[in-house]
Design an enzyme around this catalytic site. Structure first.
Site, mmCIF file in Angstrom:
data_model
loop_
_atom_site.group_PDB
_atom_site.id
_atom_site.type_symbol
_atom_site.label_atom_id
_atom_site.label_comp_id
_atom_site.label_asym_id
_atom_site.label_seq_id
_atom_site.Cartn_x
_atom_site.Cartn_y
_atom_site.Cartn_z
ATOM 1 N N SER A 7 -14.051 -4.026 -5.330
ATOM 2 C CA SER A 7 -13.114 -2.917 -5.177
ATOM 3 C C SER A 7 -11.702 -3.382 -5.522
ATOM 4 O O SER A 7 -11.130 -4.241 -4.852
ATOM 5 C CB SER A 7 -13.140 -2.391 -3.739
ATOM 6 O OG SER A 7 -12.095 -1.465 -3.573
ATOM 7 N N HIS A 32 -15.251 -0.888 -8.644
ATOM 8 C CA HIS A 32 -15.052 0.245 -7.729
ATOM 9 C C HIS A 32 -13.561 0.577 -7.660
ATOM 10 O O HIS A 32 -12.724 -0.301 -7.420
ATOM 11 C CB HIS A 32 -15.600 -0.137 -6.358
ATOM 12 C CG HIS A 32 -15.595 0.953 -5.350
ATOM 13 N ND1 HIS A 32 -16.540 1.948 -5.307
ATOM 14 C CD2 HIS A 32 -14.732 1.221 -4.323
ATOM 15 C CE1 HIS A 32 -16.293 2.767 -4.305
ATOM 16 N NE2 HIS A 32 -15.190 2.347 -3.689
ATOM 17 N N ASP A 34 -10.700 2.982 -5.935
ATOM 18 C CA ASP A 34 -10.436 3.831 -4.773
ATOM 19 C C ASP A 34 -9.188 4.678 -4.972
ATOM 20 O O ASP A 34 -8.081 4.146 -5.002
ATOM 21 C CB ASP A 34 -10.226 2.955 -3.534
ATOM 22 C CG ASP A 34 -11.513 2.349 -3.035
ATOM 23 O OD1 ASP A 34 -12.476 3.108 -2.821
ATOM 24 O OD2 ASP A 34 -11.567 1.113 -2.863
ATOM 25 N N MET A 36 -6.747 7.506 -3.415
ATOM 26 C CA MET A 36 -6.384 8.068 -2.098
ATOM 27 C C MET A 36 -5.144 8.932 -2.214
ATOM 28 O O MET A 36 -4.194 8.566 -2.910
ATOM 29 C CB MET A 36 -6.094 6.926 -1.118
ATOM 30 C CG MET A 36 -7.227 5.936 -0.978
ATOM 31 S SD MET A 36 -6.740 4.610 0.137
ATOM 32 C CE MET A 36 -8.217 3.591 0.065
ATOM 33 N N HIS A 65 -14.070 6.387 -6.697
ATOM 34 C CA HIS A 65 -14.278 6.931 -5.353
ATOM 35 C C HIS A 65 -13.073 7.790 -5.001
ATOM 36 O O HIS A 65 -11.985 7.275 -4.747
ATOM 37 C CB HIS A 65 -14.435 5.744 -4.376
ATOM 38 C CG HIS A 65 -14.571 6.125 -2.949
ATOM 39 N ND1 HIS A 65 -14.473 5.197 -1.934
ATOM 40 C CD2 HIS A 65 -14.826 7.314 -2.341
ATOM 41 C CE1 HIS A 65 -14.648 5.805 -0.765
ATOM 42 N NE2 HIS A 65 -14.856 7.093 -0.989
ATOM 43 N N MET A 67 -11.008 9.806 -2.645
ATOM 44 C CA MET A 67 -10.700 10.136 -1.257
ATOM 45 C C MET A 67 -9.515 11.085 -1.282
ATOM 46 O O MET A 67 -8.406 10.756 -0.861
ATOM 47 C CB MET A 67 -10.376 8.846 -0.481
ATOM 48 C CG MET A 67 -11.607 8.019 -0.179
ATOM 49 S SD MET A 67 -11.212 6.322 0.292
ATOM 50 C CE MET A 67 -11.172 5.568 -1.325
ATOM 51 N N MET A 136 -19.893 5.288 3.764
ATOM 52 C CA MET A 136 -18.705 4.596 4.268
ATOM 53 C C MET A 136 -19.072 3.830 5.533
ATOM 54 O O MET A 136 -19.546 4.425 6.505
ATOM 55 C CB MET A 136 -17.578 5.592 4.583
ATOM 56 C CG MET A 136 -16.998 6.306 3.367
ATOM 57 S SD MET A 136 -16.532 5.222 2.005
ATOM 58 C CE MET A 136 -15.337 4.142 2.784
ATOM 59 N N ASP A 174 -19.824 0.885 1.399
ATOM 60 C CA ASP A 174 -18.406 0.682 1.131
ATOM 61 C C ASP A 174 -17.624 0.433 2.416
ATOM 62 O O ASP A 174 -17.451 1.333 3.221
ATOM 63 C CB ASP A 174 -17.856 1.921 0.401
ATOM 64 C CG ASP A 174 -16.442 1.715 -0.104
ATOM 65 O OD1 ASP A 174 -15.907 0.595 0.008
ATOM 66 O OD2 ASP A 174 -15.873 2.699 -0.624
#
Ligand code: DX5
Ligand code: ZN
Length: 215
Positions: A7, A32, A34, A36, A65, A67, A136, A174
């Site tokens: 990640s 990966h 992330d 956000m 991913h 979020m 998660m 994750d």
């Protein structure tokens, strides 16, 4: 052998190219990423612009991913930035089935992410339609948190559900994955391990990735 997805959140962003090149040299399978928004999760990370630059260097599959609230507003942008997979949270999608179909219609793999407090049973009517279940194992928002032990039971339940529903989904874990708990996690039925701090915080990240793959 587990599929390993370092990640990038835990990488040194001042030297992003070097970090992405390290992953290229490694045995990792996916990268990966992330995203956000400071709404769905308390933290703000990066968006499509950073992914577009990463894509110029990475040789790995880009596992994005999201979020963020109302993620479908941004599917096109993330596809154009280079996403190979888009994972969206069950908690952010009142029209989850439609959103999953939209991601697949764009030619990408679709993942459904589920927060620690939500039970495996919530997935029962969507699991046959997704390529990935992103479980998660910490509350989303920050790297470097501790794995929530009860998630091991949830992995076993999801594995059962996948068989019952004839799903081909991979189970991706994750949060809080370490060299100490990785074997237990794959033993419970996980196919993919996301690892931020365990990889980018390691003295020897290549070796950490190699050990995770053997888990
Ligand atoms: C947390 C993110 C994770 C994070 C994992 O919200 O979704 O992908 O980077 O970090 P570690 O592996 O350090 O727990
Ligand atoms: Zn993540």
């Amino acid at each position: 052998m587990a599929i390993v997805a370092p990640s990038l959140l835990a990488a040194d962003f001042l030297h992003l190219q070097t970090e992405v090149e390290m992953v290229n040299e490694s045995a990792a399978d996916w990268l990966h990423l992330d995203v956000m928004d400071g709404q769905f999760v308390p933290n703000i990370s990066f968006g499509p612009m950073v992914i577009e630059f990463v894509k110029k260097v990475t040789k790995k599959v880009c596992d994005v991913h999201l979020m963020i609230e109302e993620p479908s507003r941004y599917f096109e942008q993330f596809k154009n930035a280079g996403a190979d997979h888009i994972n969206i949270h069950i908690e952010t999608c009142p029209r989850l089935h439609q959103d999953i179909q939209q991601i697949k219609a764009m030619g990408l793999k679709a993942g459904v992410a589920i927060n620690p407090h939500n039970p495996a049973s919530l997935l029962s009517d969507i699991i046959a339609d997704v390529d990935i279940v992103l479980v998660m194992s910490v509350n989303p928002g920050f790297g470097g948190q501790k794995f929530i032990p009860n998630i091991l039971n949830k992995i076993r339940e999801i594995k059962k559900l996948i068989a019952e529903k004839g799903s081909h989904a991979l189970i991706n874990i994750d949060g809080g994955v370490t060299l100490d708990n990785a074997a237990e996690i794959t033993g419970a039925g996980a196919d993919v391990l996301v690892a931020g701090s365990t990889v980018f915080g390691a003295k020897d990240p290549l070796e950490a990735i190699r050990l995770l793959k053997k888990a």
